[in-house]
Design an enzyme around this catalytic site. Structure first.
Site, PDB file in Angstrom:
ATOM      1  N   CYS B  62       0.834  -1.188   0.000  1.00 24.20           N
ATOM      2  CA  CYS B  62       0.000   0.000   0.000  1.00 24.20           C
ATOM      3  C   CYS B  62       0.872   1.243   0.000  1.00 24.20           C
ATOM      4  O   CYS B  62       2.087   1.169   0.079  1.00 24.20           O
ATOM      5  CB  CYS B  62      -0.917   0.006   1.219  1.00 24.20           C
ATOM      6  SG  CYS B  62      -0.019   0.170   2.774  1.00 24.20           S
ATOM      7  N   ALA B  65       3.266   1.510   2.786  1.00 21.40           N
ATOM      8  CA  ALA B  65       4.445   0.665   2.590  1.00 21.40           C
ATOM      9  C   ALA B  65       5.461   1.362   1.689  1.00 21.40           C
ATOM     10  O   ALA B  65       6.666   1.287   1.906  1.00 21.40           O
ATOM     11  CB  ALA B  65       4.045  -0.679   1.989  1.00 21.40           C
ATOM     12  N   ARG B  96      13.320  -5.278   6.177  1.00 18.25           N
ATOM     13  CA  ARG B  96      13.769  -4.978   4.828  1.00 18.25           C
ATOM     14  C   ARG B  96      15.278  -5.103   4.641  1.00 18.25           C
ATOM     15  O   ARG B  96      15.781  -5.047   3.544  1.00 18.25           O
ATOM     16  CB  ARG B  96      13.318  -3.564   4.445  1.00 18.25           C
ATOM     17  CG  ARG B  96      13.436  -3.305   2.983  1.00 18.25           C
ATOM     18  CD  ARG B  96      12.445  -2.267   2.545  1.00 18.25           C
ATOM     19  NE  ARG B  96      12.810  -1.791   1.224  1.00 18.25           N
ATOM     20  CZ  ARG B  96      13.343  -0.615   1.002  1.00 18.25           C
ATOM     21  NH1 ARG B  96      13.597   0.208   1.998  1.00 18.25           N
ATOM     22  NH2 ARG B  96      13.651  -0.251  -0.214  1.00 18.25           N
ATOM     23  N   HIS B 195       5.495   5.980  -2.991  1.00 16.93           N
ATOM     24  CA  HIS B 195       6.799   6.530  -3.358  1.00 16.93           C
ATOM     25  C   HIS B 195       6.643   7.970  -3.813  1.00 16.93           C
ATOM     26  O   HIS B 195       7.410   8.843  -3.444  1.00 16.93           O
ATOM     27  CB  HIS B 195       7.436   5.731  -4.501  1.00 16.93           C
ATOM     28  CG  HIS B 195       7.566   4.270  -4.238  1.00 16.93           C
ATOM     29  ND1 HIS B 195       7.388   3.328  -5.219  1.00 16.93           N
ATOM     30  CD2 HIS B 195       7.862   3.581  -3.118  1.00 16.93           C
ATOM     31  CE1 HIS B 195       7.560   2.127  -4.707  1.00 16.93           C
ATOM     32  NE2 HIS B 195       7.848   2.260  -3.432  1.00 16.93           N
TER      33      HIS B 195
END
Lengths: 74, 491
Positions: B62, B65, B96, B195
Site C-alpha cells: 500500500c 508501505a 527490509r 513513493h
C-alpha cells in the site's frame, strides 16, 4: 488543466511528463517552436495532444507548465 | 528447457486465463503479454499501474508501505512515526534489511518502530493531541534524533486529522524538522503512489532547507539516489564511484541521513538506481536546481562497466580514466567468478517477479552467468518501466504485470524454470513444487548484490540455490518411475 513538465532529452528533443499520471512520452510535434513564440498545440508519441499557452521560449529546461488536455491517448 | 515460440507463449496465456470468469479474464488479459522487441511502446502490449482485481491474490503493498517502508524508513537519524493503529508499523518493522551504521536507539533508529497506537477514542475524538504528545515524548527519550516524519496510516485520512498543523507546531517547539506525510494506505493502487507522495514530501519539507547555505563543493560531487542498501548494496556501489574519483555526497535513502538529503541539491549529478521510486525527486531537482540525472545499473559486470562509462561521460577525462581503471581492476576478478560459475549455471532458465526495478535490472547479471530469463514481471511498475523492459528481454518471453498467485504458479508449472526470483510469499510455494527460489527483495538474507563485489555473492547464491541436491529429492523414491540408476548413484 494539468500540470506537466517539458524537458529536453540527451539528443535535444522535447519530452513530456505528466506527474499525476506518471506518463512520460516524447513530443512529436509542437505548434510553435521559435524563441519568442513557443508552445501551442503539442502532440505526443502515444497519440495524446495538449495545449500550452504560447509564450517566449523558457530560459531553461525542464520546466513545469499548465497545459490543457485536448485529446488523451487512453 | 528450450524457449517457447511466440505462439506457444500466447497459447499458454490463453490457457491460464481460461479459469477466470468472463469479466476477470478480459481484465487480466491486458496485464499478460508476450515480449516483442519491435514494440516501441509498452502500452500497446501490456497494461500496468491499474487497480488489482478483487478476489485474486495480489502481492502488492500500500501507499504507506511505499512511503514508510521504502523511501523514508531507511533515513536512519530520523524517527518515523507510524501514525495510526499499531499493526502497520509493527508487522513491517526491520524486515527490509536496509543496513546502516550507528547505534540503534541512540543516534539511529532504522529498525525501531514508533507508533501512536490508535485506540477507539482516538478515532472518535481525533488523534492530533496524541501526536503532539508523542512528538514531545520522542524528543525527551531520544534527544539525538535529527527530525521526525509522520507516516499516516489509513485512519488518519479517513477521520481528517490535521497532521500538518501538529507537525508545524511541534517542529517549532523542538527545533527540529517534522515532516507530515499523507501516505494513507488506501491511496492509489499499489505502493507506487506511496513513493510519489514520499518524494513530494521530501520536496516540500526537506530539500530546500539548506538553499543558500555555504557548501564546499567539488566538480565531482554526485549523489546515489534510490539505493536502499539492502544487505549493503549502497556501500558496494559507493566504493566503485569513489574509486573512480567521484565524491558521493549523499545516499538516498539506504544508510542515509537527513543532512545528506538536505545537501543533495548541491551535487553535480544525481545517480538514480531505483527509477520507479525516486524519479520524481530527480525530476524536481533537475527543474529547480538544474542537476541532471542518470539511470544506472550495478548488477553484473557487463551492466556495471556500461554504467560506469555512462556516469564518467558526464565528467572530465580524469573521471573517465578513473572509470576505465576501475573496470580494468575488477574485470579479472569477474572473469574468475564467471569462469567458476558459468559451467554450472550456463543454459539454466529463471523467472522473475519482483517490485519495480529488479525485474529488468538483474537480467544482465543472469546473462553474465549464461542464464536465460524466460519470464519477468513487476508488482507495481508503470508504462515507462515496461518500455525499458521490452528492450532488455528476449523475444517471445513472458511479461506479467501484477500477476496473481494462480497465474504465476501456472506459468512456472508450464515454463518449468530452473530458478524463480521473487519474494517470501512465493518462496515456499515454489520450493514445495521442487523449484528453487531466491528472494530478490531481501536477497534471501544474503547480499550485497550491487557492484562488482556483489556480483560474486550473487553468482554464489544462484549456484547454491540451483545446484542444491534438495530439490531432486522432493519426490519420494517409491514414486519415482525409472530411476533405479539414479538411486544407485545416490546410495
Amino acid at each position: 488543466m494539468a500540470n506537466i513538465m517539458v524537458r529536453k532529452d540527451a539528443t535535444g528533443a522535447y519530452s513530456f511528463y505528466l506527474p499525476k499520471r506518471d506518463l512520460e512520452d516524447a513530443i512529436v510535434s509542437m505548434e510553435f517552436d521559435t524563441p519568442d513564440k513557443w508552445g501551442g498545440e503539442i502532440k505526443l508519441n502515444n497519440g495524446g495532444a495538449y495545449y500550452i499557452e504560447p509564450q517566449a521560449i523558457p530560459a531553461r529546461f525542464p520546466i513545469s507548465l499548465r497545459a490543457k488536455r485536448l485529446d488523451a491517448a487512453e | 528447457m528450450s524457449a517457447l515460440t511466440r505462439e506457444e507463449t500466447e497459447a499458454l496465456i490463453q490457457e491460464v486465463l481460461e479459469v477466470y470468469p468472463e469479466k476477470a479474464k478480459k481484465d487480466r488479459a491486458k496485464h499478460l503479454a508476450v515480449n516483442d522487441q519491435a514494440v516501441e511502446q509498452s502500452k500497446k502490449c501490456i497494461t500496468s499501474n491499474r487497480k488489482s482485481l478483487p478476489g485474486v491474490m495480489t502481492i502488492r503493498g500500500c501507499a504507506y508501505a511505499g512511503s514508510k517502508g521504502v523511501v523514508w524508513g531507511p533515513i536512519k537519524d530520523m524517527i518515523h512515526i507510524s501514525h495510526g493503529p499499531v499493526g502497520c508499523g509493527q508487522y513491517s518493522r526491520a524486515g527490509r534489511r536496509n543496513y546502516y551504521v550507528g547505534t540503534t536507539g541512540v543516534d539511529t533508529f532504522g529498525t525501531m518502530n514508533f507508533t501512536s497506537d490508535f485506540q477507539e477514542k482516538d478515532i472518535v475524538f481525533g488523534g492530533d493531541k496524541k501526536l503532539a504528545k508523542l512528538i514531545n515524548e520522542v524528543e525527551l527519550l531520544f534527544p539525538l534524533h535529527r527530525g521526525i516524519s509522520v507516516q499516516s496510516e489509513c485512519p488518519i485520512g479517513l477521520i481528517g486529522d490535521d497532521i500538518e498543523a501538529v507537525s508545524k507546531k511541534g517542529a517549532k517547539e523542538i527545533g527540529k524538522p517534522i515532516v507530515p506525510v499523507r501516505c494513507e494506505g488506501f491511496r492509489g493502487v499499489s505502493q507506487s503512489l506511496g513513493h510519489h507522495i514520499a518524494n513530494d514530501a521530501v520536496r516540500d519539507w526537506v530539500l530546500d532547507a539548506r538553499d543558500g547555505a555555504p557548501f564546499e563543493s567539488t566538480p565531482y560531487d554526485v549523489s546515489i539516489i534510490g539505493d536502499y542498501n539492502i544487505g549493503g548494496d549502497a556501500w558496494a556501489s559507493r566504493i566503485l564511484l569513489e574509486e573512480m574519483g567521484l565524491r558521493v555526497v549523499s545516499q538516498w535513502s539506504g544508510d542515509g541521513t537527513l543532512a545528506e538529503m538536505e545537501k543533495t541539491p548541491k551535487v553535480k549529478l544525481n545517480l538514480l538506481h531505483c527509477y520507479r521510486s525516486m524519479n520524481y525527486i530527480s525530476r524536481h531537482m533537475e527543474e529547480k536546481y538544474g542537476i541532471p540525472w542518470l539511470e544506472y545499473n550495478f548488477f553484473g559486470p557487463t551492466k556495471i562497466a556500461e554504467s560506469l562509462r555512462a556516469i564518467a561521460a558526464h565528467f572530465d577525462d580524469k573521471i573517465k580514466e578513473g572509470a576505465e581503471k576501475v573496470i580494468a581492476r575488477y574485470q579479472p576478478m569477474m572473469d574468475a567468478v564467471i569462469a567458476k560459475y558459468k559451467p554450472r549455471l550456463g543454459g539454466k532458465t529463471v523467472m522473475l517477479y519482483v517490485g519495480g526495478l529488479r525485474p529488468r535490472h538483474v537480467i544482465g547479471a543472469y546473462e553474465d552467468l549464461g542464464m536465460e530469463v524466460t519470464g519477468t514481471g513487476y508488482e507495481f511498475a508503470h508504462g515507462d518501466d515496461y518500455d525499458r523492459t521490452i528492450k532488455e528481454m528476449g523475444n517471445a518471453t513472458l511479461l506479467y504485470d501484477d500477476v496473481t498467485g494462480f497465474e504465476l504458479e501456472e506459468f512456472v508449472k508450464k515454463l518449468n524454470p530452473d530458478l524463480v526470483g521473487s519474494g517470501i510469499k512465493e518462496k515456499y510455494v515454489f520450493q514445495k513444487m521442487g523449484i528453487p527460489l531466491r528472494q530478490m527483495h531481501s536477497w534471501d538474507y544474503s547480499g550485497p548484490y550491487h557492484g562488482y563485489d556483489g556480483f560474486a555473492i550473487f553468482a554464489r547464491d544462484m549456484d547454491m540455490a540451483i545446484s542444491s541436491p534438495t530439490f531432486k529429492n522432493l519426490v519420494p523414491p517409491w514414486k519415482k518411475k525409472s530411476e533405479t540408476e539414479e538411486l544407485k548413484k545416490a546410495a
